[in-house]
Motif scaffolding. Structure first.
Motif, PDB file in Angstrom:
ATOM      1  N   UNK B 165       0.834  -1.208   0.000  1.00 24.78           N
ATOM      2  CA  UNK B 165       0.000   0.000   0.000  1.00 24.78           C
ATOM      3  C   UNK B 165       0.868   1.257   0.000  1.00 24.78           C
ATOM      4  N   UNK B 166       2.018   1.203   0.643  1.00 25.81           N
ATOM      5  CA  UNK B 166       2.928   2.361   0.579  1.00 25.81           C
ATOM      6  C   UNK B 166       3.378   2.598  -0.864  1.00 25.81           C
ATOM      7  N   UNK B 167       3.681   1.511  -1.543  1.00 27.08           N
ATOM      8  CA  UNK B 167       4.145   1.633  -2.928  1.00 27.08           C
ATOM      9  C   UNK B 167       3.029   2.172  -3.819  1.00 27.08           C
ATOM     10  N   UNK B 168       1.812   1.664  -3.587  1.00 28.92           N
ATOM     11  CA  UNK B 168       0.687   2.136  -4.400  1.00 28.92           C
ATOM     12  C   UNK B 168       0.383   3.616  -4.151  1.00 28.92           C
ATOM     13  N   UNK B 169       0.448   4.013  -2.875  1.00 26.71           N
ATOM     14  CA  UNK B 169       0.189   5.432  -2.567  1.00 26.71           C
ATOM     15  C   UNK B 169       1.191   6.318  -3.287  1.00 26.71           C
ATOM     16  N   UNK B 170       2.444   5.906  -3.214  1.00 27.72           N
ATOM     17  CA  UNK B 170       3.501   6.683  -3.860  1.00 27.72           C
ATOM     18  C   UNK B 170       3.235   6.775  -5.370  1.00 27.72           C
ATOM     19  N   UNK B 171       2.836   5.654  -5.966  1.00 23.06           N
ATOM     20  CA  UNK B 171       2.594   5.627  -7.411  1.00 23.06           C
ATOM     21  C   UNK B 171       1.422   6.543  -7.778  1.00 23.06           C
ATOM     22  N   UNK B 172       0.383   6.533  -6.920  1.00 26.80           N
ATOM     23  CA  UNK B 172      -0.781   7.401  -7.205  1.00 26.80           C
ATOM     24  C   UNK B 172      -0.404   8.868  -7.093  1.00 26.80           C
ATOM     25  N   UNK B 173       0.341   9.143  -6.033  1.00 31.21           N
ATOM     26  CA  UNK B 173       0.763  10.519  -5.808  1.00 31.21           C
ATOM     27  C   UNK B 173       1.570  11.043  -7.004  1.00 31.21           C
ATOM     28  N   UNK B 174       2.440  10.177  -7.524  1.00 30.16           N
ATOM     29  CA  UNK B 174       3.284  10.596  -8.647  1.00 30.16           C
ATOM     30  C   UNK B 174       2.577  10.404  -9.985  1.00 30.16           C
ATOM     31  N   UNK B 175       1.335   9.921  -9.916  1.00 29.04           N
ATOM     32  CA  UNK B 175       0.531   9.689 -11.127  1.00 29.04           C
ATOM     33  C   UNK B 175       1.227   8.765 -12.120  1.00 29.04           C
ATOM     34  N   UNK B 176       1.933   7.769 -11.612  1.00 28.26           N
ATOM     35  CA  UNK B 176       2.510   6.757 -12.504  1.00 28.26           C
ATOM     36  C   UNK B 176       1.383   5.892 -13.051  1.00 28.26           C
ATOM     37  N   UNK B 177       1.597   5.329 -14.224  1.00 30.19           N
ATOM     38  CA  UNK B 177       0.652   4.344 -14.768  1.00 30.19           C
ATOM     39  C   UNK B 177       1.240   2.957 -14.590  1.00 30.19           C
ATOM     40  N   UNK B 178       0.373   1.973 -14.351  1.00 33.39           N
ATOM     41  CA  UNK B 178       0.862   0.592 -14.271  1.00 33.39           C
ATOM     42  C   UNK B 178      -0.202  -0.394 -14.710  1.00 33.39           C
ATOM     43  N   UNK B 179       0.169  -1.626 -14.871  1.00 35.20           N
ATOM     44  CA  UNK B 179      -0.770  -2.707 -15.197  1.00 35.20           C
ATOM     45  C   UNK B 179      -1.011  -3.504 -13.925  1.00 35.20           C
ATOM     46  N   UNK B 180      -2.186  -4.085 -13.797  1.00 35.85           N
ATOM     47  CA  UNK B 180      -2.371  -4.933 -12.622  1.00 35.85           C
ATOM     48  C   UNK B 180      -1.353  -6.068 -12.674  1.00 35.85           C
ATOM     49  N   UNK B 181      -0.712  -6.314 -11.554  1.00 37.19           N
ATOM     50  CA  UNK B 181       0.419  -7.238 -11.489  1.00 37.19           C
ATOM     51  C   UNK B 181       0.019  -8.628 -11.983  1.00 37.19           C
ATOM     52  N   UNK B 182       0.748  -9.106 -12.971  1.00 38.36           N
ATOM     53  CA  UNK B 182       0.408 -10.412 -13.531  1.00 38.36           C
ATOM     54  C   UNK B 182       1.320 -11.513 -13.011  1.00 38.36           C
ATOM     55  N   UNK B 183       2.254 -11.162 -12.149  1.00 40.21           N
ATOM     56  CA  UNK B 183       3.152 -12.199 -11.637  1.00 40.21           C
ATOM     57  C   UNK B 183       2.393 -13.113 -10.696  1.00 40.21           C
ATOM     58  N   UNK B 184       2.992 -14.223 -10.350  1.00 38.86           N
ATOM     59  CA  UNK B 184       2.375 -15.196  -9.446  1.00 38.86           C
ATOM     60  C   UNK B 184       1.010 -15.652  -9.954  1.00 38.86           C
ATOM     61  N   UNK B 185       0.828 -15.591 -11.263  1.00 42.64           N
ATOM     62  CA  UNK B 185      -0.482 -15.915 -11.817  1.00 42.64           C
ATOM     63  C   UNK B 185      -0.928 -17.306 -11.392  1.00 42.64           C
ATOM     64  N   UNK B 186       0.016 -18.225 -11.321  1.00 42.51           N
ATOM     65  CA  UNK B 186      -0.390 -19.612 -11.137  1.00 42.51           C
ATOM     66  C   UNK B 186      -0.803 -19.927  -9.702  1.00 42.51           C
ATOM     67  N   UNK B 187      -0.226 -19.225  -8.752  1.00 43.00           N
ATOM     68  CA  UNK B 187      -0.693 -19.489  -7.396  1.00 43.00           C
ATOM     69  C   UNK B 187      -1.612 -18.351  -6.962  1.00 43.00           C
ATOM     70  N   UNK B 188      -2.263 -17.768  -7.965  1.00 41.66           N
ATOM     71  CA  UNK B 188      -3.135 -16.628  -7.723  1.00 41.66           C
ATOM     72  C   UNK B 188      -4.242 -16.996  -6.749  1.00 41.66           C
ATOM     73  N   UNK B 189      -4.790 -18.167  -6.932  1.00 41.39           N
ATOM     74  CA  UNK B 189      -5.889 -18.607  -6.092  1.00 41.39           C
ATOM     75  C   UNK B 189      -5.472 -18.541  -4.624  1.00 41.39           C
ATOM     76  N   UNK B 190      -4.331 -19.178  -4.331  1.00 39.21           N
ATOM     77  CA  UNK B 190      -3.864 -19.235  -2.953  1.00 39.21           C
ATOM     78  C   UNK B 190      -3.406 -17.863  -2.467  1.00 39.21           C
ATOM     79  N   UNK B 191      -2.601 -17.200  -3.287  1.00 37.61           N
ATOM     80  CA  UNK B 191      -2.044 -15.915  -2.880  1.00 37.61           C
ATOM     81  C   UNK B 191      -3.163 -14.877  -2.689  1.00 37.61           C
TER      82      UNK B 191
END
Lengths: 437, 437
Positions: B165-191
């Motif tokens: 959440x700290x990272x996201x706040x910083x990104x919003x404040x700086x108005x960075x653009x990003x994609x929803x994180x696609x890593x860990x896709x395979x253990x997405x259910x558990x994670x």
């Protein structure tokens, strides 16, 4: 399942058969099941119930239930009522801690007065996981992650290998009656969140959660056992015990890797909280110290000295009258004054002084900065701090040094050195012998 | 917060300035923030993006996004497309493991070909807690509880101290653009269950959860560091390495406490799973063994022998023709046959044999049960098993023993002893010298 429960005691805890046992019974399903199992196994047990008076009538209802249960099982029951809230407030601990302390203290008293060999509690696998998660969430040292010990300090927990739901199924099948568990009342909020919101999600992910967790915790415990072994190996090389406390050898410490962690392991049970300050002592100047509530760690050249706080040895003064022949001084010993006809053999613990030179009452006090004296057998005066340095006193030795004064003048550095000014001269007829034992 | 992020690299990772860096960028908020921070710190970095092709168009969209980001930041970007599902299936691993292996292998290749000094990833504190909980739920050894290492194997993770959440706040404040994180896709259910259902409840109980957890994990790591230190101390007393593998001294092992745990620590990286069988070897009879996928542990009198499985040294036979002057045998060496006019000095690695007694091709094979020979310099025949016993061969030595046969008869226990029946006689004119080097 029933079979496993039924054989549990005889198979896994054969030493309980024939021993005199105290069974802690809250009235909850776990302790009720354990009570029935003990009865089935024909164990020689009594029951003990703590009424923590935390939930009014409900608490009293629990107590009545347990007394009735004991009656139906034909075993003795002990009950005790505690003012838990008050205890918690007075001791500045949480209600949960208060309940735990009161419970185990009472069990321990009961065990010695009625000669119980073991105390049995009904902790189960879920308790273990819940406690792990509580500690994890709050933050903890490795010890907080390793769980309740099965057998320790004569407390045995035969149900640790079973889950709450296994115990409940068994109780339903056998149509046992129980009260909803009133233990852990004070951390109910946290424990209930963990029990009802966290663990079920974990079990959705891994239905064998409790088994996996038991193995994880065992592996962790085994690793920490090796840490203990390692510390046992290092201990005699690192630590020396003397009458003031413990001395840690910094030179040896510096030769092993992970010094800080080793220092932590050595000192973790002495109440220190400012660990960075403790670690900084390794390279600090002589005299730097760190305090815990109970102990003090001081840098002294190539050593760290760990001693208890000793408030008794503060700035107190004691007076010695001429006519007194025995004065006890706490933490030091007893003074004897006697008149003798001639000098006998001197020793560090005895001096001979001409009475004419003394101003009574003599004063016994700790040394303080600026003190000086005229060391017997030497010329001139010397600061006490220099004397200590030359004699290579450790800090605790300095602190435990008392002096005997006549007026403002030092007569004797007790147990160490007399003062020239008070030496007996040939012409002296009235000689006092002052000794400490 | 911004200040902390902005100064992060220069304050905590000064060695990154001036180094050639590879930054792993998925396109998620974490890696996007790290990319911007690297740019702000004027680091010399390129970006690398793995397209795991696990979510069709979305995966391609991520790739395009990262390429555009690199363009706007004016840095080089490497992209690679992986058939992750296929790789996972072929290697019998989870999709998550496949993605991880492919990613780190590619990074490692890139680093050596383009000479990057460090690889940066955007793992953060929540990743650490989530991984801890995944391992906890599945069951794990202590290593699975200690978390992602900040700096290891030239991989640096500067955001490990920050929460999602700290990272996201910083990104919003700086108005960075990003994609929803696609890593860990395979253990997405558990994670995702852990991320959305478990951790929020833990944070309700302790809002400082991530900080407490970081300390808990650090304490645990420090304890395990001591286990490593202890093992380093025991290792030279317990283990000897020879050409066949490792020898563990059971007599020494029995002198230290917690033998099983020590055995576990010594052997944990060799793939064993049946640990109780491993522990039983301590008191087992000579010859008992336990196998892992890659290794074999054998009891041999007062030792445990750890060797690799070596399928090459199975039941293969090699033939030696008279006219060949050099035959290479994998795992043993090269044979030389030459005709000589008279016998020279014999040695364990050379024999002299009269040609007339040999039936070509000679056979080189492993010894087998029931083999016997007529030891040179002794009367009568002897079983090979008895010969090994008398010569105190270890089990791996026996297994690595080859013999040279002429027909059914043993000519030479290679490297050890010749056979009487093939001794050169005075009348022999054609003498062959057979050596192994």
């Amino acid at each position: 399942m029933e079979k496993t429960f039924k054989n549990l005691i005889k198979a896994d805890y054969p030493y309980l058969c024939g021993s005199k046992l105290l069974l802690a019974v809250s009235g909850g399903v776990d302790s009720v099941v354990l009570a029935h199992l003990c009865k089935l196994a024909k164990l020689d047990f009594s029951m003990a119930h703590c009424n923590f008076n935390l939930r009014g009538d409900e608490s009293d209802g629990d107590e009545k239930f347990v007394v009735d249960l004991a009656d139906s099982l034909e075993v003795d029951v002990y009950t005790e009522s505690f003012d838990t809230l008050n205890f918690a407030e007075n001791h500045g601990v949480s209600v949960q801690m208060a309940a735990r302390d009161l419970r185990y203290e009472w069990f321990s008293e009961l065990s010695s007065s009625a000669q119980f060999e073991y105390t049995l509690t009904a902790h189960h696998a879920n308790d273990n996981l819940e406690t792990f998660l509580i500690n994890l969430i709050r933050g903890t040292g490795p010890e907080g992650l390793t769980g309740i010990k099965n057998e320790r300090d004569n407390i045995v927990r035969p149900l640790l290998g079973f889950s709450r739901s296994e115990i409940e199924s068994f109780a339903r099948e056998k149509k046992y009656k129980w009260r909803e568990d009133s233990s852990n009342a004070s951390d109910k909020y946290m424990r209930n969140k963990i029990r009802h919101q966290i663990i079920p999600v974990m079990e959705e992910i891994n239905p064998q959660l409790l088994d996996s967790f038991a193995k994880t915790q065992q592996h962790l415990q085994e690793s920490l056992d090796l840490v203990e072994d390692y510390m046992s190996l290092l201990y005699p090389k690192l630590v020396e015990k003397d009458k003031y406390g413990y001395t840690l050898d910094i030179e040896f410490l510096k030769k092993v890797p992970n010094q800080k962690q080793i220092l932590y392991q050595l000192l973790k049970s002495f109440g220190f909280t400012e660990w960075d300050d403790v670690y900084d002592l390794i390279d600090a100047q002589t005299g730097k110290m760190v305090l815990s509530d109970t102990h003090r760690l001081i840098k002294d050249r190539k050593k760290l000295l760990l001693t208890e706080h000793n408030e008794k040895i503060g700035n107190k003064e004691y007076h010695l009258e001429k006519e007194e022949d025995l004065v006890m001084i706490p933490g030091m010993g007893s003074f004897h004054i006697s008149e003798v006809e001639k000098m006998g053999q001197t020793s560090p613990s005895c001096i001979y002084v001409p009475e004419r030179k003394l101003k009574f009452p003599l004063v016994i006090r700790k040394w303080k900065k600026g003190d000086f004296f005229y060391p017997f057998g030497m010329k001139g005066k010397k600061k006490l701090s220099d004397f200590f340095k030359d004699e290579k006193f450790s800090l605790p030795e300095k602190e435990h040094t008392w002096i005997l004064c006549s007026g403002d003048e030092i007569v004797w550095i007790i147990n160490h050195r007399a003062d020239n000014r008070f030496a007996v001269e040939k012409s002296d007829s009235k000689i006092l012998k002052i000794c400490i034992t």
